[in-house]
Design a protein around this motif. Structure first.
Motif, PDB file in Angstrom:
ATOM      1  N   ASN A 175      34.699  33.319  57.740  1.00 54.75           N
ATOM      2  CA  ASN A 175      35.466  32.857  56.588  1.00 54.75           C
ATOM      3  C   ASN A 175      35.827  34.049  55.698  1.00 54.75           C
ATOM      4  N   PHE A 176      34.806  34.719  55.126  1.00 57.41           N
ATOM      5  CA  PHE A 176      35.052  35.950  54.374  1.00 57.41           C
ATOM      6  C   PHE A 176      33.822  36.838  54.482  1.00 57.41           C
ATOM      7  N   LEU A 177      33.907  38.022  53.904  1.00 56.59           N
ATOM      8  CA  LEU A 177      32.823  38.996  53.938  1.00 56.59           C
ATOM      9  C   LEU A 177      32.336  39.254  52.521  1.00 56.59           C
ATOM     10  N   CYS A 178      31.089  39.652  52.407  1.00 57.18           N
ATOM     11  CA  CYS A 178      30.552  39.997  51.084  1.00 57.18           C
ATOM     12  C   CYS A 178      29.533  41.113  51.227  1.00 57.18           C
ATOM     13  N   ASN A 179      29.825  42.258  50.620  1.00 53.56           N
ATOM     14  CA  ASN A 179      28.847  43.335  50.552  1.00 53.56           C
ATOM     15  C   ASN A 179      27.828  43.022  49.462  1.00 53.56           C
ATOM     16  N   LEU A 180      26.582  43.384  49.725  1.00 55.71           N
ATOM     17  CA  LEU A 180      25.494  43.180  48.772  1.00 55.71           C
ATOM     18  C   LEU A 180      24.720  44.477  48.590  1.00 55.71           C
ATOM     19  N   GLY A 181      24.210  44.671  47.398  1.00 58.04           N
ATOM     20  CA  GLY A 181      23.377  45.837  47.148  1.00 58.04           C
ATOM     21  C   GLY A 181      23.271  46.092  45.657  1.00 58.04           C
ATOM     22  N   TYR A 182      23.130  47.369  45.339  1.00 55.84           N
ATOM     23  CA  TYR A 182      23.022  47.803  43.955  1.00 55.84           C
ATOM     24  C   TYR A 182      24.196  48.734  43.681  1.00 55.84           C
ATOM     25  N   GLY A 183      25.162  48.235  42.920  1.00 60.48           N
ATOM     26  CA  GLY A 183      26.399  48.965  42.726  1.00 60.48           C
ATOM     27  C   GLY A 183      26.244  50.150  41.786  1.00 60.48           C
ATOM     28  N   ASP A 184      27.100  51.140  41.998  1.00 57.83           N
ATOM     29  CA  ASP A 184      27.198  52.266  41.066  1.00 57.83           C
ATOM     30  C   ASP A 184      28.172  51.844  39.968  1.00 57.83           C
ATOM     31  N   HIS A 185      27.627  51.375  38.859  1.00 56.34           N
ATOM     32  CA  HIS A 185      28.456  50.792  37.803  1.00 56.34           C
ATOM     33  C   HIS A 185      29.321  51.829  37.095  1.00 56.34           C
ATOM     34  N   SER A 186      28.992  53.100  37.260  1.00 53.50           N
ATOM     35  CA  SER A 186      29.825  54.139  36.660  1.00 53.50           C
ATOM     36  C   SER A 186      31.162  54.265  37.376  1.00 53.50           C
ATOM     37  N   LYS A 187      31.279  53.671  38.555  1.00 52.60           N
ATOM     38  CA  LYS A 187      32.511  53.780  39.343  1.00 52.60           C
ATOM     39  C   LYS A 187      33.352  52.505  39.273  1.00 52.60           C
ATOM     40  N   LEU A 188      32.985  51.588  38.421  1.00 52.70           N
ATOM     41  CA  LEU A 188      33.758  50.353  38.300  1.00 52.70           C
ATOM     42  C   LEU A 188      35.094  50.609  37.596  1.00 52.70           C
ATOM     43  N   PHE A 189      36.116  49.916  38.050  1.00 57.30           N
ATOM     44  CA  PHE A 189      37.398  49.937  37.355  1.00 57.30           C
ATOM     45  C   PHE A 189      37.341  48.992  36.158  1.00 57.30           C
ATOM     46  N   PRO A 190      38.246  49.156  35.190  1.00 54.71           N
ATOM     47  CA  PRO A 190      38.309  48.173  34.096  1.00 54.71           C
ATOM     48  C   PRO A 190      38.539  46.764  34.643  1.00 54.71           C
ATOM     49  N   ARG A 191      37.949  45.784  33.981  1.00 57.84           N
ATOM     50  CA  ARG A 191      38.100  44.406  34.460  1.00 57.84           C
ATOM     51  C   ARG A 191      39.546  43.953  34.350  1.00 57.84           C
ATOM     52  N   ASN A 192      40.035  43.320  35.392  1.00 58.11           N
ATOM     53  CA  ASN A 192      41.376  42.765  35.367  1.00 58.11           C
ATOM     54  C   ASN A 192      41.406  41.474  34.547  1.00 58.11           C
ATOM     55  N   PRO A 193      42.571  41.108  34.034  1.00 64.63           N
ATOM     56  CA  PRO A 193      42.653  39.887  33.216  1.00 64.63           C
ATOM     57  C   PRO A 193      42.468  38.634  34.058  1.00 64.63           C
ATOM     58  N   ARG A 194      42.158  37.545  33.383  1.00 65.33           N
ATOM     59  CA  ARG A 194      42.085  36.224  33.988  1.00 65.33           C
ATOM     60  C   ARG A 194      43.058  35.302  33.258  1.00 65.33           C
ATOM     61  N   LEU A 195      43.435  34.221  33.917  1.00 62.40           N
ATOM     62  CA  LEU A 195      44.310  33.243  33.287  1.00 62.40           C
ATOM     63  C   LEU A 195      43.558  32.496  32.187  1.00 62.40           C
ATOM     64  N   ASP A 196      44.258  32.171  31.111  1.00 61.19           N
ATOM     65  CA  ASP A 196      43.691  31.368  30.045  1.00 61.19           C
ATOM     66  C   ASP A 196      43.612  29.901  30.475  1.00 61.19           C
ATOM     67  N   PHE A 197      42.808  29.144  29.754  1.00 70.49           N
ATOM     68  CA  PHE A 197      42.635  27.712  30.032  1.00 70.49           C
ATOM     69  C   PHE A 197      43.989  27.005  30.092  1.00 70.49           C
ATOM     70  N   GLU A 198      44.860  27.310  29.139  1.00 69.25           N
ATOM     71  CA  GLU A 198      46.149  26.614  29.069  1.00 69.25           C
ATOM     72  C   GLU A 198      47.036  26.906  30.281  1.00 69.25           C
ATOM     73  N   GLU A 199      46.826  28.022  30.921  1.00 63.18           N
ATOM     74  CA  GLU A 199      47.619  28.387  32.102  1.00 63.18           C
ATOM     75  C   GLU A 199      47.084  27.787  33.385  1.00 63.18           C
ATOM     76  N   ALA A 200      45.773  27.595  33.451  1.00 67.04           N
ATOM     77  CA  ALA A 200      45.153  27.220  34.724  1.00 67.04           C
ATOM     78  C   ALA A 200      44.611  25.796  34.750  1.00 67.04           C
ATOM     79  N   CYS A 201      44.612  25.118  33.617  1.00 69.14           N
ATOM     80  CA  CYS A 201      43.927  23.821  33.550  1.00 69.14           C
ATOM     81  C   CYS A 201      44.835  22.763  32.933  1.00 69.14           C
ATOM     82  N   ARG A 202      44.547  21.528  33.296  1.00 69.82           N
ATOM     83  CA  ARG A 202      45.170  20.365  32.670  1.00 69.82           C
ATOM     84  C   ARG A 202      44.099  19.366  32.312  1.00 69.82           C
ATOM     85  N   VAL A 203      44.233  18.763  31.162  1.00 67.80           N
ATOM     86  CA  VAL A 203      43.341  17.664  30.761  1.00 67.80           C
ATOM     87  C   VAL A 203      44.205  16.423  30.631  1.00 67.80           C
ATOM     88  N   LEU A 204      43.942  15.423  31.413  1.00 65.21           N
ATOM     89  CA  LEU A 204      44.784  14.208  31.443  1.00 65.21           C
ATOM     90  C   LEU A 204      44.027  13.009  30.910  1.00 65.21           C
TER      91      LEU A 204
END
Length: 204
Positions: A175-204
């Motif tokens: 189905n998919f792959l997942c690496n596991l371990g202890y990451g080097d957090h100094s090498k992380l890229f800035p977090r990418n944005p996520r959609l806001d509630f109003e963009e991704a959700c509906r309340v009916l």
């Protein structure tokens, strides 16, 4: 996101737990040279297995690659950008699904004869198996984070090659792959944005 308004919430987990599981957790691609103990892999599964699936079908299957020999069987199936981070990850999990999961239903869901609901119905088998194994893959990620591991889930591989190499009898499918371990957090890229509630959700 306001995670601190608890006026209508009870039995809420701590802010530090939310940070570890969601708010500060990241997809890691660079890994520290620190092994993941075999017992910890077992603990991750033993936590993740309690996540809900349809009729307790639990079709998710997991292959933990921890050795150079095991990794070398996988690397030829990867997209170029996934090779090095997978080679250096302490563990790579092939998240797969069991194509005959319904054969376990008499034990896993003894309240009703659901095995016969699936036998001979390939479209229903495929839809149920893949959907619920995907859920279990997500539970595995959250369990790993809860137990102090970093994760690097990935697409970017040739599923047919993985299936041929690891699942020759056709009973499990990648189905998919997942690496596991202890990451080097100094090498992380800035977090990418996520959609806001109003963009991704509906309340009916």
């Amino acid at each position: 996101m306001d995670t601190k308004d608890t006026t209508a919430v009870t039995n809420r987990i701590s802010e530090s737990a939310l940070d570890q599981l969601f708010l500060e957790a990241r997809t890691n691609s660079v890994w520290l040279p620190k092994a993941v103990p075999a017992q910890l892999m077992r603990d991750v599964y033993d936590l993740a297995k309690f996540g809900p699936t349809s009729a307790n079908s639990t079709p998710g299957r997991f292959v933990f690659l921890t050795t150079e020999a095991g990794k070398n069987r996988l690397l030829p199936a990867l997209s170029p950008g996934n090779v090095e981070k997978t080679r250096l990850a302490p563990v790579t999990v092939i998240v797969a699904w069991e194509t005959e999961f319904y054969e376990f239903l008499p034990r896993l869901f003894p309240h009703a004869n659901l095995r016969d609901v699936f036998v001979g119905k390939q479209a229903l088998i495929d839809e149920t198996g893949l959907r619920n194994a995907s859920l279990q893959g997500a539970y595995l990620i959250m369990a790993a984070r809860a137990l102090g591991l970093d994760c690097g889930p990935m697409s970017g591989f040739d599923a047919a090659k993985v299936n041929a190499e690891f699942f020759g009898d056709g009973k499990w499918k990648a189905n998919f792959l997942c690496n596991l371990g202890y990451g080097d957090h100094s090498k992380l890229f800035p977090r990418n944005p996520r959609l806001d509630f109003e963009e991704a959700c509906r309340v009916l």
